[in-house]
Design an enzyme around this catalytic site. Sequence first.
Site, PDB file in Angstrom:
ATOM      1  N   GLU A 167      17.796  41.901  43.762  1.00 11.92           N
ATOM      2  CA  GLU A 167      18.049  42.197  45.154  1.00 11.92           C
ATOM      3  C   GLU A 167      17.290  43.344  45.667  1.00 11.92           C
ATOM      4  O   GLU A 167      17.731  44.438  46.452  1.00 11.92           O
ATOM      5  CB  GLU A 167      19.534  42.476  45.803  1.00 11.92           C
ATOM      6  CG  GLU A 167      20.432  41.326  45.085  1.00 11.92           C
ATOM      7  CD  GLU A 167      22.006  41.526  45.412  1.00 11.92           C
ATOM      8  OE1 GLU A 167      22.336  42.393  46.033  1.00 11.92           O
ATOM      9  OE2 GLU A 167      22.619  40.479  45.117  1.00 11.92           O
ATOM     10  N   GLU A 196      23.416  32.367  39.521  1.00 11.52           N
ATOM     11  CA  GLU A 196      25.045  32.732  39.714  1.00 11.52           C
ATOM     12  C   GLU A 196      25.771  31.448  40.585  1.00 11.52           C
ATOM     13  O   GLU A 196      26.334  32.039  41.700  1.00 11.52           O
ATOM     14  CB  GLU A 196      25.022  34.373  40.682  1.00 11.52           C
ATOM     15  CG  GLU A 196      24.200  35.139  39.599  1.00 11.52           C
ATOM     16  CD  GLU A 196      24.151  36.460  40.515  1.00 11.52           C
ATOM     17  OE1 GLU A 196      24.704  36.666  41.481  1.00 11.52           O
ATOM     18  OE2 GLU A 196      23.235  37.366  40.208  1.00 11.52           O
TER      19      GLU A 196
HETATM   20  C1  XIL Z   1      29.520  40.736  41.366  1.00 11.78           C
HETATM   21  C2  XIL Z   1      30.793  40.755  40.084  1.00 11.78           C
HETATM   22  O1  XIL Z   1      31.229  39.499  39.919  1.00 11.78           O
HETATM   23  C3  XIL Z   1      31.945  41.304  40.538  1.00 11.78           C
HETATM   24  O2  XIL Z   1      32.729  41.565  39.628  1.00 11.78           O
HETATM   25  C4  XIL Z   1      31.618  42.833  41.304  1.00 11.78           C
HETATM   26  O3  XIL Z   1      32.672  43.202  41.875  1.00 11.78           O
HETATM   27  C5  XIL Z   1      30.551  42.730  42.323  1.00 11.78           C
HETATM   28  O4  XIL Z   1      29.407  41.925  41.734  1.00 11.78           O
HETATM   29  N1  XIL Z   1      25.178  39.174  43.082  1.00 11.78           N
HETATM   30  C6  XIL Z   1      25.055  39.475  42.021  1.00 11.78           C
HETATM   31  C7  XIL Z   1      26.207  39.941  40.909  1.00 11.78           C
HETATM   32  O5  XIL Z   1      23.869  39.816  41.573  1.00 11.78           O
HETATM   33  O6  XIL Z   1      25.977  40.976  40.273  1.00 11.78           O
HETATM   34  C8  XIL Z   1      27.287  40.117  41.886  1.00 11.78           C
HETATM   35  O7  XIL Z   1      28.546  40.254  40.789  1.00 11.78           O
HETATM   36  C9  XIL Z   1      27.678  39.061  42.742  1.00 11.78           C
HETATM   37  C10 XIL Z   1      26.429  38.949  43.851  1.00 11.78           C
END
Ligand code: XIL
Length: 367
Positions: free
Chosen positions: A160, A275
């Site tokens: 990001e 994700e």
């Molecule tokens: C999220 C996790 O799943 C949570 O447990 C945490 O509280 C916040 O982060 N984008 C990403 C991930 O790249 O690292 C994030 O993961 C979700 C959004």
Amino acid sequence: MSATLVLNRRDFMAAGASLVLAGGARAGEPGLGTLKAKAARKGVALGSMVAAKPLAEQADLRAALPGAVALLVPGDEMKWGYVQPRPGPPDFTAAESIAGFAQANGMGLRGHTALWYRNLPDWAAQALLGFDGARVMESRVRAVLGQFKGRVLEWDVVNEAVEPKDGEPDFLRASPFYRGLGPGYVASAFRIARETDPNAKLFYNDYGVEYRYRGMDERRAGVLKLLENLKRNDVPIDGLGIQSHLVARLPFDPKLFRRFLAEVAGLGLAVSITEFDVNDFGVEGDIAARDRVIADYARRFLDVALDEKAVRTVMTWGFSNRESWLNTFAPRRDGQQYRPLPFDVDLKPTPLWTAMAQAFDGAPERG
Ligand code: XIL
């Protein structure tokens, strides 16, 4: 073949093979691996995020995962703030528990993530802005990639780095990395990463590139510009991770997304869906109605994503609806739990599972 077997097979086919597998599968039984097999048939590795806590606590999850997915990625356990909340030696115990489980069960590992502006410990955010910032960044990349050297197939080196709203040149995010080290920090991080773990495929990971919605053209442009600059300067980057936290209320645009994928692939980069989950915030109705919306949306997205042969990895952000980050990140107003993943709380496939299965079945084979 005996008559019974033939009859059973005919009954099975009449019922719809995939539905029987979908409905009847239990942890450890063959049906659980069907989605992974369907993906593999097309040259795609299916994976899942898993957190250390449920992995340690849930025996049925441990039993299910090795058959059901080819790759694992920790959710938070490799992040900077998690391993090193205070200056001093990083603690990789939780991340190692996931890496060890993957290794013991013949599964691959993704690394997530070396540099992210969130889950950044305060001390590091401060240090990045000071005289020693470059060294602090470098030692973080070396620490986390070094720890798992030779064990990670794909690393999200930087997560990001683009945020058009911040108003910086090239749509870069005004993070502590950017403010302290300048726009070249992304290139530096990839160079350090390659040096530290030469066999890992190195990814830039980001979100918000799939919709026709305000600000999203700029996001796509920012990500592409970043990737182009890295390639032009011979920075060792192998791929783009597209998070794919889908939001059912936002308008998915197949044409824009397909063109974006082709542009990324045209740079010679791999693309991983890193994700995947489906957020149905604001979608009303009973579970069946919600699941229909979720499945339809996922299918439209995955059909386009899998049409691009540079896409060879699909990771879901969690394995089952037992736990999703969405329930804490942006809880539904009606208090209902999200249903963003292909396996339900009992580890049985949901309609999203079927949508994913159909998308894999319809996808072209990777060479
Ligand atoms: C999220 C996790 O799943 C949570 O447990 C945490 O509280 C916040 O982060 N984008 C990403 C991930 O790249 O690292 C994030 O993961 C979700 C959004």
